[in-house]
Write a protein that holds these residues in place. Structure first.
Motif, PDB file in Angstrom:
ATOM      1  N   VAL A  97      51.970  45.474  40.713  1.00  0.00           N
ATOM      2  CA  VAL A  97      51.483  45.625  39.343  1.00  0.00           C
ATOM      3  C   VAL A  97      52.473  44.953  38.402  1.00  0.00           C
ATOM      4  N   THR A 156      40.130  50.295  35.376  1.00  0.00           N
ATOM      5  CA  THR A 156      41.142  49.401  35.932  1.00  0.00           C
ATOM      6  C   THR A 156      40.472  48.361  36.815  1.00  0.00           C
ATOM      7  N   GLU A 205      46.394  37.383  43.663  1.00  0.00           N
ATOM      8  CA  GLU A 205      46.881  37.170  42.306  1.00  0.00           C
ATOM      9  C   GLU A 205      47.782  35.948  42.379  1.00  0.00           C
ATOM     10  N   HIS A 247      45.331  45.679  37.635  1.00  0.00           N
ATOM     11  CA  HIS A 247      45.271  44.994  36.338  1.00  0.00           C
ATOM     12  C   HIS A 247      44.429  45.813  35.356  1.00  0.00           C
ATOM     13  N   ARG A 248      44.612  45.520  34.082  1.00  0.00           N
ATOM     14  CA  ARG A 248      43.709  46.014  33.037  1.00  0.00           C
ATOM     15  C   ARG A 248      43.516  47.535  33.032  1.00  0.00           C
ATOM     16  N   THR A 285      53.465  44.393  34.031  1.00  0.00           N
ATOM     17  CA  THR A 285      53.186  44.854  32.673  1.00  0.00           C
ATOM     18  C   THR A 285      54.086  44.130  31.691  1.00  0.00           C
TER      19      THR A 285
END
Length: 170
Positions: A131, A69, A76, A96-97, A133
């Protein structure tokens, strides 16, 4: 049997393993019919950049990398514009990721990852975790709900609208 699970900063030596895990995740998203991560991002440059900037983290199980991650503090740009409202305006960790090695799939690894991220956030005296998504990332949406994240609205990121969530930690 209790495995030892740790969250640590990614090192450049981890790069190939991380990239392999991300490629598996990209392929899984594609097979799920998702548009997420299908436009050449994230890529190997993303991984190298994460590691160089100190954003890359790996969660290990008995020393073996299970999850990758990126954790970014307070930064951001996409989050400064939200269709909706964040819960707080304090310091935050951005997640992220998130990608899980398929060897560790279906073992609740992302839930464990969020436990570690929340612990990391608290121990650094940071107020919240933010977060986002994809609308169609059902697995992640379920995890965020289960972990008590609040849906705050939508942000524009990586070329599309994403669902944004926040959890106050301290």
């Amino acid at each position: 049997m209790n495995s030892e699970i740790k969250l640590r900063k990614a090192e450049i030596e981890d790069r190939d393993i991380i990239w392999n895990i991300l490629q598996q995740a990209i392929e899984r998203r594609r097979q799920d019919g998702s548009t997420q991560w299908q436009q050449g991002y994230p890529n190997l440059d993303t991984v190298e950049s994460d590691i160089a900037k100190g954003f890359g983290y790996v969660m290990t199980v008995d020393g073996e990398i299970a999850v990758y991650t990126a954790l970014i503090l307070n930064d951001e740009p996409a989050y400064s514009t939200i269709e909706g409202e964040w819960l707080s305006n304090g310091e935050f960790v951005v997640v992220h990721r998130v990608a899980v090695d398929e060897k560790f799939a279906g073992q609740g690894m992302v839930k464990k990852l969020f436990d570690h991220i929340e612990e990391f956030t608290k121990s650094n005296g940071i107020q919240s975790v933010k977060v986002d998504t994809n609308f169609d990332n059902i697995a992640m949406l379920k995890i965020l709900e289960g972990k008590g994240y609040t849906y705050c609205g939508e942000v524009f990121l990586a070329g599309g609208m994403r669902k944004a969530f926040e959890k106050i930690i301290i």
